[in-house]
Design a protein around this motif. Structure first.
Motif, PDB file in Angstrom:
ATOM      1  N   LYS A  11       0.837  -1.202   0.000  1.00 48.00           N
ATOM      2  CA  LYS A  11       0.000   0.000   0.000  1.00 48.00           C
ATOM      3  C   LYS A  11       0.867   1.246   0.000  1.00 48.00           C
ATOM      4  N   LEU A  12       0.495   2.198  -0.856  1.00 53.05           N
ATOM      5  CA  LEU A  12       1.236   3.457  -0.947  1.00 53.05           C
ATOM      6  C   LEU A  12       0.237   4.603  -0.998  1.00 53.05           C
ATOM      7  N   HIS A  70      -4.048  20.814   2.253  1.00 49.80           N
ATOM      8  CA  HIS A  70      -2.697  21.344   2.120  1.00 49.80           C
ATOM      9  C   HIS A  70      -1.617  20.397   2.636  1.00 49.80           C
ATOM     10  N   ALA A  71      -1.968  19.201   3.076  1.00 47.21           N
ATOM     11  CA  ALA A  71      -0.981  18.257   3.605  1.00 47.21           C
ATOM     12  C   ALA A  71      -0.124  17.678   2.477  1.00 47.21           C
ATOM     13  N   LYS A  72       1.125  17.323   2.831  1.00 46.33           N
ATOM     14  CA  LYS A  72       2.022  16.676   1.871  1.00 46.33           C
ATOM     15  C   LYS A  72       2.727  15.521   2.570  1.00 46.33           C
ATOM     16  N   ALA A  73       2.555  14.325   2.045  1.00 44.98           N
ATOM     17  CA  ALA A  73       3.168  13.152   2.675  1.00 44.98           C
ATOM     18  C   ALA A  73       3.223  12.003   1.675  1.00 44.98           C
ATOM     19  N   ALA A  74       4.098  11.057   1.963  1.00 43.97           N
ATOM     20  CA  ALA A  74       4.163   9.803   1.216  1.00 43.97           C
ATOM     21  C   ALA A  74       4.358   8.692   2.236  1.00 43.97           C
ATOM     22  N   ILE A  75       3.483   7.684   2.200  1.00 44.72           N
ATOM     23  CA  ILE A  75       3.494   6.632   3.219  1.00 44.72           C
ATOM     24  C   ILE A  75       3.541   5.281   2.525  1.00 44.72           C
ATOM     25  N   ALA A  76       4.575   4.513   2.802  1.00 45.85           N
ATOM     26  CA  ALA A  76       4.742   3.186   2.206  1.00 45.85           C
ATOM     27  C   ALA A  76       4.416   2.116   3.236  1.00 45.85           C
ATOM     28  N   ASP A  77       3.376   1.324   2.939  1.00 44.07           N
ATOM     29  CA  ASP A  77       2.941   0.251   3.839  1.00 44.07           C
ATOM     30  C   ASP A  77       2.776   0.806   5.249  1.00 44.07           C
ATOM     31  N   ASP A  78       3.334   0.127   6.233  1.00 51.70           N
ATOM     32  CA  ASP A  78       3.281   0.630   7.608  1.00 51.70           C
ATOM     33  C   ASP A  78       4.678   0.853   8.172  1.00 51.70           C
TER      34      ASP A  78
END
Length: 209
Positions: free
Chosen positions: A79-80, A152-160
């Motif tokens: 999940k990304l 306005h949020a900025k993020a990148a989340i890979a798996d957990d």
């Protein structure tokens, strides 16, 4: 100073021990050893790094947002989630996301829209090649606190396991030439909590396709 905070901690610990006569010295020693082992384990299994795009100094070297975003995308196995206000001129990120989809990663893009926000065109336009292959989500106007609210949020989340929280939008200028600052977190509870946070926002209808 560091020594002052340690001295204060030791004083508070001794005072607390004196107030509880049922705790033996051996028990207290074991508790301290256990706490130290947990602290060592946490340091070994999680890390926080500064991601800085802009002029470098001897204190913080330049680590381009583009490079880190590509690493986060490549590290995802299931999940990304990418979150941004604006997005344009990022063909390299689009290609990396297509590769992620090809290896079975569920990609979610949470982006601002022209209709609900303050953009002249939807941020999703930058990733048109991903239509039908990734989930495009937005914050609908019905869920906002008036016309002045912005996604306005900025993020990148890979798996957990990995999360980049950054000031950089998903634009060519932001990830290459602007002054931008972010934190890259690997391991620990934060990446999983952020991923679950977006899961819940989707489940609750705060974000929708």
């Amino acid at each position: 100073p560091c020594w002052a905070s340690r001295t204060r901690f030791l004083t508070e610990l001794v005072d607390a021990w004196a107030a509880d006569c049922d705790v033996s010295g051996a028990t207290l020693s074991g508790m301290l050893i256990g706490a130290g082992a947990v602290a060592d384990l946490l340091r070994a299994t999680q890390s926080t790094e500064i991601v800085w795009t802009g002029p470098s100094t001897s204190e913080i070297p330049v680590r381009m947002s583009r490079e880190v975003l590509l690493q986060v995308i490549a590290s995802a196995s299931s999940k990304l989630t990418l979150v941004s206000f604006a997005a344009y001129k990022v063909p390299e990120l689009t290609e990396a996301l297509l590769v992620a989809v090809g290896r079975g990663v569920s990609v979610r893009l949470v982006l601002e829209t022209a209709e609900s926000g303050k953009l002249t065109f939807d941020a999703a336009t930058a990733f048109k090649e991903l239509r039908g292959k990734a989930a495009f989500l937005s914050w609908p106007s019905t869920e906002r606190a008036g016309d002045r609210s912005t996604m306005h949020a900025k993020a990148a989340i890979a798996d957990d396991h990995t999360a980049l929280v950054t000031s950089a939008n998903l634009t060519g200028a932001a990830i290459d030439t602007n002054i931008e600052l972010g934190l890259l977190l690997r391991g620990g509870p934060v990446p999983a909590a952020l991923q679950r946070h977006f899961d819940l926002l989707i489940e609750q209808g705060v974000l929708e396709e």
